[in-house]
Motif scaffolding. Structure first.
Motif, PDB file in Angstrom:
ATOM      1  N   ARG A   1     -23.560   2.736  77.902  1.00  0.00           N
ATOM      2  CA  ARG A   1     -22.784   2.422  77.279  1.00  0.00           C
ATOM      3  C   ARG A   1     -22.712   2.791  75.415  1.00  0.00           C
ATOM      4  O   ARG A   1     -21.757   2.718  74.481  1.00  0.00           O
ATOM      5  CB  ARG A   1     -23.331   0.736  77.494  1.00  0.00           C
ATOM      6  N   ARG A   2     -24.041   3.245  75.255  1.00  0.00           N
ATOM      7  CA  ARG A   2     -24.102   3.804  73.882  1.00  0.00           C
ATOM      8  C   ARG A   2     -23.042   4.566  73.394  1.00  0.00           C
ATOM      9  O   ARG A   2     -23.149   4.955  72.753  1.00  0.00           O
ATOM     10  CB  ARG A   2     -25.828   4.051  73.153  1.00  0.00           C
TER      11      ARG A   2
ATOM     12  N   ALA B   1     -33.240 -10.530  78.413  1.00  0.00           N
ATOM     13  CA  ALA B   1     -34.603 -10.870  79.701  1.00  0.00           C
ATOM     14  C   ALA B   1     -34.850 -11.491  79.766  1.00  0.00           C
ATOM     15  O   ALA B   1     -35.682 -12.395  80.802  1.00  0.00           O
ATOM     16  CB  ALA B   1     -34.286  -9.002  80.182  1.00  0.00           C
TER      17      ALA B   1
ATOM     18  N   LEU C   1     -26.087  -6.372  84.397  1.00  0.00           N
ATOM     19  CA  LEU C   1     -25.778  -5.419  83.606  1.00  0.00           C
ATOM     20  C   LEU C   1     -25.169  -4.782  84.163  1.00  0.00           C
ATOM     21  O   LEU C   1     -23.682  -4.494  82.712  1.00  0.00           O
ATOM     22  CB  LEU C   1     -26.930  -4.656  83.089  1.00  0.00           C
TER      23      LEU C   1
ATOM     24  N   VAL D   1     -25.599  -5.661  74.202  1.00  0.00           N
ATOM     25  CA  VAL D   1     -25.578  -5.285  75.327  1.00  0.00           C
ATOM     26  C   VAL D   1     -24.682  -4.833  76.057  1.00  0.00           C
ATOM     27  O   VAL D   1     -24.727  -3.934  76.025  1.00  0.00           O
ATOM     28  CB  VAL D   1     -26.455  -6.562  76.367  1.00  0.00           C
TER      29      VAL D   1
ATOM     30  N   GLY E   1     -24.827  -1.169  74.417  1.00  0.00           N
ATOM     31  CA  GLY E   1     -25.591  -0.452  75.018  1.00  0.00           C
ATOM     32  C   GLY E   1     -27.129  -0.987  73.983  1.00  0.00           C
ATOM     33  O   GLY E   1     -28.011   0.477  74.354  1.00  0.00           O
ATOM     34  N   ASP E   2     -27.002  -1.895  73.930  1.00  0.00           N
ATOM     35  CA  ASP E   2     -28.732  -2.008  72.426  1.00  0.00           C
ATOM     36  C   ASP E   2     -29.256  -2.234  73.670  1.00  0.00           C
ATOM     37  O   ASP E   2     -29.379  -3.897  73.963  1.00  0.00           O
ATOM     38  CB  ASP E   2     -28.131  -3.730  72.017  1.00  0.00           C
ATOM     39  N   ALA E   3     -30.385  -1.677  73.366  1.00  0.00           N
ATOM     40  CA  ALA E   3     -31.214  -2.373  74.698  1.00  0.00           C
ATOM     41  C   ALA E   3     -32.191  -3.280  73.787  1.00  0.00           C
ATOM     42  O   ALA E   3     -32.798  -3.726  74.373  1.00  0.00           O
ATOM     43  CB  ALA E   3     -32.226  -0.618  74.051  1.00  0.00           C
TER      44      ALA E   3
ATOM     45  N   PHE F   1     -31.035  -6.065  75.496  1.00  0.00           N
ATOM     46  CA  PHE F   1     -30.521  -6.712  76.924  1.00  0.00           C
ATOM     47  C   PHE F   1     -32.039  -6.802  76.917  1.00  0.00           C
ATOM     48  O   PHE F   1     -32.289  -8.069  77.627  1.00  0.00           O
ATOM     49  CB  PHE F   1     -31.041  -5.204  77.226  1.00  0.00           C
TER      50      PHE F   1
ATOM     51  N   LEU G   1     -27.310   1.083  80.021  1.00  0.00           N
ATOM     52  CA  LEU G   1     -27.547   0.904  78.468  1.00  0.00           C
ATOM     53  C   LEU G   1     -27.320   2.469  77.841  1.00  0.00           C
ATOM     54  O   LEU G   1     -26.425   2.538  77.047  1.00  0.00           O
ATOM     55  CB  LEU G   1     -28.860   0.273  78.066  1.00  0.00           C
ATOM     56  N   ALA G   2     -27.714   3.810  78.105  1.00  0.00           N
ATOM     57  CA  ALA G   2     -27.839   4.480  77.292  1.00  0.00           C
ATOM     58  C   ALA G   2     -26.007   5.352  77.531  1.00  0.00           C
ATOM     59  O   ALA G   2     -25.310   5.410  76.392  1.00  0.00           O
ATOM     60  CB  ALA G   2     -28.505   5.926  77.997  1.00  0.00           C
TER      61      ALA G   2
END
Lengths: 158, 190
Positions: free
Chosen positions: A54-55, B32, B65, B20, B23-25, B28, A51-52
């Motif tokens: 992708r950010r 999940a 992912l 997602v 990169g949006d945690a 996600f 995720l990091a």
């Protein structure tokens, strides 16, 4: 032999008690709320790096982190051994030369007059990523001036 | 196939997937939580073990992912993700060194029967477990998935990459085998 219209309710179905037994055998175990949170935590931690990444790809250029020195081979940092440190010192003058040489391949000759020599020098000496450097100096007509700046860098080991 | 019901103010799967991808945690995490129950149920059905099922769930979310960019947001998320879960569970089962058996779980829902009934049930369950373990792998997987969360033959076939008609046939044969394995018990029950 195969009947595509096979119905699940035909006589081959298990008897109710047998089906109930099968259901209990395959039943999903109870999971408490705390156990769910633990599992979600594991998933979140495992996903953090991707995720990091992708950010960082989605971030504006100005917010990108400083470039990372790539290892020279075998996954080892070039700075961890004496030989690596000596090798790194020899490479210091080569990097701006390489950047200038690459620039020669992409720079075009615009109609406007070339920028002052000082701007090119500042761009070469600035600690900026390669792509940012290219953007700043693209269109610079005087490629020879850039190369001259590069060769005037410190050209020997300490 | 069902998942946890969406709260009215929560974004739908397509919006979550888009976030997602960036990169949006938080997005996600919502995704999940929405599908972990479904994933765990599927994984447990195939692997037969709780720890294995949890590992499969984690691996499946990581696989989803990493491949999220290839997901078509015009289609529902659950079938796509379910295929990933089942494939991961089947891979884990194949990697296991020991003879693939259906494990017994002690965490059974519902009330516990009396002592005498417990013995009888335990014996029947063991015979059923052995009969299941002797089924061909694909047939066993179909039996394990059938009846879970209202899965249809078409949905099971989609997960396993086989036609729905094949699923029905395999299920028919599997049930015949299980009935035969439990047949001696029917006289006792009568």
């Amino acid at each position: 032999m195969k009947d595509d219209r096979l119905d699940d309710t035909r006589a081959s179905e298990l008897e109710p008690r047998q089906q109930a037994l099968l259901d209990t055998l395959l039943a999903t175990p109870r999971i408490t709320a705390e156990e769910w949170e633990q599992l979600h935590g594991r998933i979140a931690r495992a996903a953090a790096d991707e995720l990091a990444r992708r950010r960082s790809l989605a971030a504006p250029l100005a917010e990108l982190p400083d470039p990372v020195v790539l290892p020279m081979g075998h996954g080892r940092s070039p700075m961890v051994t004496p030989r690596g440190r000596a090798r790194a010192r020899w490479l210091l003058p080569v990097i701006p030369l390489a950047a200038a040489a690459a620039l020669l391949l992409v720079v075009s000759v615009p109609d406007e007059p070339a920028p002052a020599f000082g701007a090119a020098e500042a761009a070469l000496l600035a600690d900026i990523p390669d792509h940012e450097f290219s953007r700043l100096v693209s269109g610079h007509a005087d490629a020879a001036a850039l190369l001259l700046v590069a060769v005037q860098e410190d050209d020997g080991p300490e | 196939m069902t998942s946890l019901p969406q709260v009215a103010d929560e974004p739908d799967d397509a919006h979550l997937v888009a976030r997602v991808r960036a990169g949006d945690a938080g997005a996600f995490d919502v995704l999940a939580r929405r599908y972990s129950q479904l994933a765990f149920g599927l994984a447990y059905r195939v692997t037969g073990g709780r720890a294995d099922a949890e590992d499969v769930v984690q691996e499946a979310f990581m696989a989803a992912l990493h491949n999220i960019d290839s997901f078509d947001t015009a289609r529902p998320f659950a079938p796509w993700f379910s295929r990933i879960v089942v494939n991961r569970a089947l891979n884990l089962r194949k990697q296991q060194v020991r003879h693939p058996t259906v494990r017994m779980t002690d965490d059974l829902p519902g009330t516990r029967p009396s002592a005498a009934a417990e013995v009888e049930v335990a014996e029947l369950r063991e015979r059923l477990r052995v009969a299941l373990s002797h089924l061909p792998e694909r047939r066993r997987t179909i039996v394990q998935l059938a009846g879970f969360d209202g899965l249809t033959s078409a949905e099971i076939g989609d997960m396993l990459g086989i036609p729905a008609g094949t699923v029905r046939y395999e299920l028919h044969e599997a049930r015949a085998a299980l009935r035969a394995a439990l047949a001696p018990c029917r006289e006792v029950e009568a």
